[in-house]
Motif scaffolding. Sequence first.
Motif, PDB file in Angstrom:
ATOM      1  N   THR A 181     -32.358  91.489 107.847  1.00 39.79           N
ATOM      2  CA  THR A 181     -32.793  90.095 107.897  1.00 39.79           C
ATOM      3  C   THR A 181     -34.004  89.871 106.996  1.00 39.79           C
ATOM      4  N   PHE A 182     -34.972  90.776 107.061  1.00 37.66           N
ATOM      5  CA  PHE A 182     -36.154  90.662 106.203  1.00 37.66           C
ATOM      6  C   PHE A 182     -35.752  90.670 104.732  1.00 37.66           C
ATOM      7  N   ALA A 183     -34.879  91.607 104.347  1.00 40.94           N
ATOM      8  CA  ALA A 183     -34.446  91.691 102.948  1.00 40.94           C
ATOM      9  C   ALA A 183     -33.658  90.442 102.543  1.00 40.94           C
ATOM     10  N   TRP A 184     -32.780  89.973 103.420  1.00 44.44           N
ATOM     11  CA  TRP A 184     -31.985  88.775 103.136  1.00 44.44           C
ATOM     12  C   TRP A 184     -32.881  87.572 102.852  1.00 44.44           C
ATOM     13  N   ARG A 185     -33.970  87.463 103.603  1.00 44.48           N
ATOM     14  CA  ARG A 185     -34.847  86.295 103.461  1.00 44.48           C
ATOM     15  C   ARG A 185     -35.723  86.342 102.215  1.00 44.48           C
ATOM     16  N   LEU A 186     -35.732  87.461 101.527  1.00 42.31           N
ATOM     17  CA  LEU A 186     -36.377  87.475 100.218  1.00 42.31           C
ATOM     18  C   LEU A 186     -35.609  86.599  99.235  1.00 42.31           C
ATOM     19  N   PHE A 187     -34.304  86.459  99.473  1.00 45.55           N
ATOM     20  CA  PHE A 187     -33.444  85.654  98.600  1.00 45.55           C
ATOM     21  C   PHE A 187     -33.033  84.330  99.253  1.00 45.55           C
ATOM     22  N   VAL A 188     -33.002  84.314 100.598  1.00 42.23           N
ATOM     23  CA  VAL A 188     -32.637  83.103 101.335  1.00 42.23           C
ATOM     24  C   VAL A 188     -33.757  82.827 102.357  1.00 42.23           C
ATOM     25  N   PRO A 189     -34.872  82.277 101.896  1.00 45.87           N
ATOM     26  CA  PRO A 189     -36.004  82.080 102.808  1.00 45.87           C
ATOM     27  C   PRO A 189     -35.728  80.999 103.840  1.00 45.87           C
ATOM     28  N   THR A 190     -36.506  81.014 104.899  1.00 49.21           N
ATOM     29  CA  THR A 190     -36.401  79.978 105.929  1.00 49.21           C
ATOM     30  C   THR A 190     -36.600  78.612 105.301  1.00 49.21           C
ATOM     31  N   GLY A 191     -35.742  77.669 105.666  1.00 51.25           N
ATOM     32  CA  GLY A 191     -35.799  76.327 105.088  1.00 51.25           C
ATOM     33  C   GLY A 191     -34.796  76.112 103.984  1.00 51.25           C
ATOM     34  N   THR A 192     -34.086  77.170 103.589  1.00 50.07           N
ATOM     35  CA  THR A 192     -33.055  77.030 102.555  1.00 50.07           C
ATOM     36  C   THR A 192     -31.922  76.151 103.067  1.00 50.07           C
ATOM     37  N   TYR A 193     -31.463  75.251 102.220  1.00 52.91           N
ATOM     38  CA  TYR A 193     -30.327  74.394 102.576  1.00 52.91           C
ATOM     39  C   TYR A 193     -29.252  74.548 101.520  1.00 52.91           C
ATOM     40  N   VAL A 194     -28.020  74.724 101.959  1.00 53.61           N
ATOM     41  CA  VAL A 194     -26.892  74.883 101.041  1.00 53.61           C
ATOM     42  C   VAL A 194     -26.110  73.574 101.018  1.00 53.61           C
ATOM     43  N   PRO A 195     -26.177  72.778  99.936  1.00 54.88           N
ATOM     44  CA  PRO A 195     -25.453  71.505  99.891  1.00 54.88           C
ATOM     45  C   PRO A 195     -23.960  71.691 100.094  1.00 54.88           C
ATOM     46  N   VAL A 196     -23.318  70.663 100.620  1.00 46.86           N
ATOM     47  CA  VAL A 196     -21.881  70.592 100.885  1.00 46.86           C
ATOM     48  C   VAL A 196     -21.497  71.527 102.032  1.00 46.86           C
ATOM     49  N   ILE A 197     -21.774  72.834 101.879  1.00 48.07           N
ATOM     50  CA  ILE A 197     -21.484  73.763 102.974  1.00 48.07           C
ATOM     51  C   ILE A 197     -22.330  73.387 104.192  1.00 48.07           C
ATOM     52  N   MET A 205     -28.008  84.400 108.734  1.00 48.90           N
ATOM     53  CA  MET A 205     -26.651  84.877 108.494  1.00 48.90           C
ATOM     54  C   MET A 205     -26.458  86.360 108.816  1.00 48.90           C
ATOM     55  N   PRO A 206     -27.423  87.253 108.544  1.00 49.25           N
ATOM     56  CA  PRO A 206     -27.210  88.651 108.968  1.00 49.25           C
ATOM     57  C   PRO A 206     -26.970  88.783 110.467  1.00 49.25           C
ATOM     58  N   GLN A 207     -27.672  87.987 111.267  1.00 43.85           N
ATOM     59  CA  GLN A 207     -27.447  88.035 112.710  1.00 43.85           C
ATOM     60  C   GLN A 207     -26.057  87.527 113.057  1.00 43.85           C
ATOM     61  N   TYR A 208     -25.632  86.438 112.436  1.00 43.57           N
ATOM     62  CA  TYR A 208     -24.333  85.864 112.767  1.00 43.57           C
ATOM     63  C   TYR A 208     -23.193  86.832 112.407  1.00 43.57           C
ATOM     64  N   VAL A 209     -23.283  87.427 111.226  1.00 42.29           N
ATOM     65  CA  VAL A 209     -22.237  88.360 110.792  1.00 42.29           C
ATOM     66  C   VAL A 209     -22.199  89.579 111.713  1.00 42.29           C
ATOM     67  N   SER A 210     -23.363  90.146 111.974  1.00 39.77           N
ATOM     68  CA  SER A 210     -23.400  91.368 112.781  1.00 39.77           C
ATOM     69  C   SER A 210     -22.986  91.105 114.222  1.00 39.77           C
ATOM     70  N   MET A 211     -23.338  89.943 114.772  1.00 36.97           N
ATOM     71  CA  MET A 211     -22.963  89.648 116.153  1.00 36.97           C
ATOM     72  C   MET A 211     -21.456  89.423 116.280  1.00 36.97           C
ATOM     73  N   PHE A 212     -20.858  88.774 115.300  1.00 34.05           N
ATOM     74  CA  PHE A 212     -19.403  88.605 115.340  1.00 34.05           C
ATOM     75  C   PHE A 212     -18.719  89.971 115.287  1.00 34.05           C
ATOM     76  N   ALA A 213     -19.164  90.824 114.377  1.00 29.73           N
ATOM     77  CA  ALA A 213     -18.575  92.168 114.270  1.00 29.73           C
ATOM     78  C   ALA A 213     -18.812  92.962 115.547  1.00 29.73           C
ATOM     79  N   LEU A 214     -20.008  92.824 116.108  1.00 30.75           N
ATOM     80  CA  LEU A 214     -20.333  93.535 117.340  1.00 30.75           C
ATOM     81  C   LEU A 214     -19.450  93.056 118.491  1.00 30.75           C
ATOM     82  N   GLY A 215     -19.156  91.761 118.513  1.00 28.77           N
ATOM     83  CA  GLY A 215     -18.265  91.240 119.543  1.00 28.77           C
ATOM     84  C   GLY A 215     -16.877  91.854 119.451  1.00 28.77           C
ATOM     85  N   CYS A 216     -16.387  92.030 118.226  1.00 29.06           N
ATOM     86  CA  CYS A 216     -15.070  92.660 118.045  1.00 29.06           C
ATOM     87  C   CYS A 216     -15.080  94.090 118.582  1.00 29.06           C
ATOM     88  N   VAL A 217     -16.144  94.826 118.281  1.00 27.98           N
ATOM     89  CA  VAL A 217     -16.248  96.209 118.767  1.00 27.98           C
ATOM     90  C   VAL A 217     -16.431  96.229 120.279  1.00 27.98           C
TER      91      VAL A 217
END
Length: 356
Positions: A181-197, A205-217
């Motif tokens: 998460t720390f490394a991800w936020r070097l490129f996607v800092p808090t407050g980033t907004y992605v237009p259209v998406i 996003m690292p938490q969301y991806v890992s939690m979904f995968a963890l749920g599958c396991v």
Amino acid sequence: MKTEPRTRLYAIDNLRIVLTALVVAHHVAITYGHIPLWFYTEPAKDASGGLLDLLVTFNQAFFMGFFFLISGFFTPASYDRKGAGPFLRDRLVRLGVPLLVFILLLRPMVNFSSRTDPDQPYWQFYLASWDPGPMWFAEVLIVFALVYALWRAVNKPLDERPAPLAFRTVALFVVALAVVTFAWRLFVPTGTYVPVIGLPSPQFMPQYVSMFALGCVAYRRRWFETLPARAGRLGLIAAGVSSAVLLPAMFLTGGTLSPAAGAMWESAFAVSMIIGLTVLFRERFGEQGPRGRFLAQHAFTVYIIHPLVLVALGYGLRWLEAAAIVKFAVMLALALPLCWALAYLVRSIPGARRVL
């Protein structure tokens, strides 16, 4: 400890009810706090707005990750039962149709106040402000479903066997999630907004991806059933301790230390709360009567339509002169029953329950 399948499912249903109510509370808090990221806002003019911002901070740290974990938990069984094609069609219908309905029908009904230029044609404003709102969750889940189906196409599923979750595994996961998460936020800092998406919190996003995968396991390894009862108490205690230790470091330091402490707190708090609440609901709230079934059946629809209720209540309560936290309490008390009532009406439309 093992529980009967019925108890397990009811406990998860009850968790979904509470998490959906937290989504509503989260957006009511944004309405009257200092974070202008909602369709209708009245920024606080008193100190109680800070308490609402604190609620948003704690909520944001774990509740959407919990939703992704629950979604991941149900994914393997759905794929096993239906197969690749029907699984993907089902996901596209149950997630894609509500996403399109919100974007094309509901969004124009809640974001009209954002149109500040009366000379701008509405179609230009509509396209320029294109955003899925809270349905970004469905948008991301569609992507996760596609990725899962691709993974299953080239890999055998995990074998289904009980494997108790060790403390060391949990601790390593927390540290790894904090580092990523720390490394991800070097490129996607808090407050980033992605237009259209329109992702409102891409920094998580690292938490969301890992939690979904963890749920599958977790489904394959039966972690829900095998977590010991004391893990619930320890999880909730750990959530409190991590907050007491790491939140001051996040707010009172600067430079690299502050975002590092923030990533560590969010990771530790999220995992601790998820474990604590999962065990608590399994042990204490594993049954469900008619009222509980009603709330669970309509929870996803509440998630979709709650912006309509909150925006309408926001305009309806403009006359009320009161502290921000008082207006928060009044709106929330009105919003929760109204959201479930409207969800019932929506699901009563012929054919709606095939999707919702």
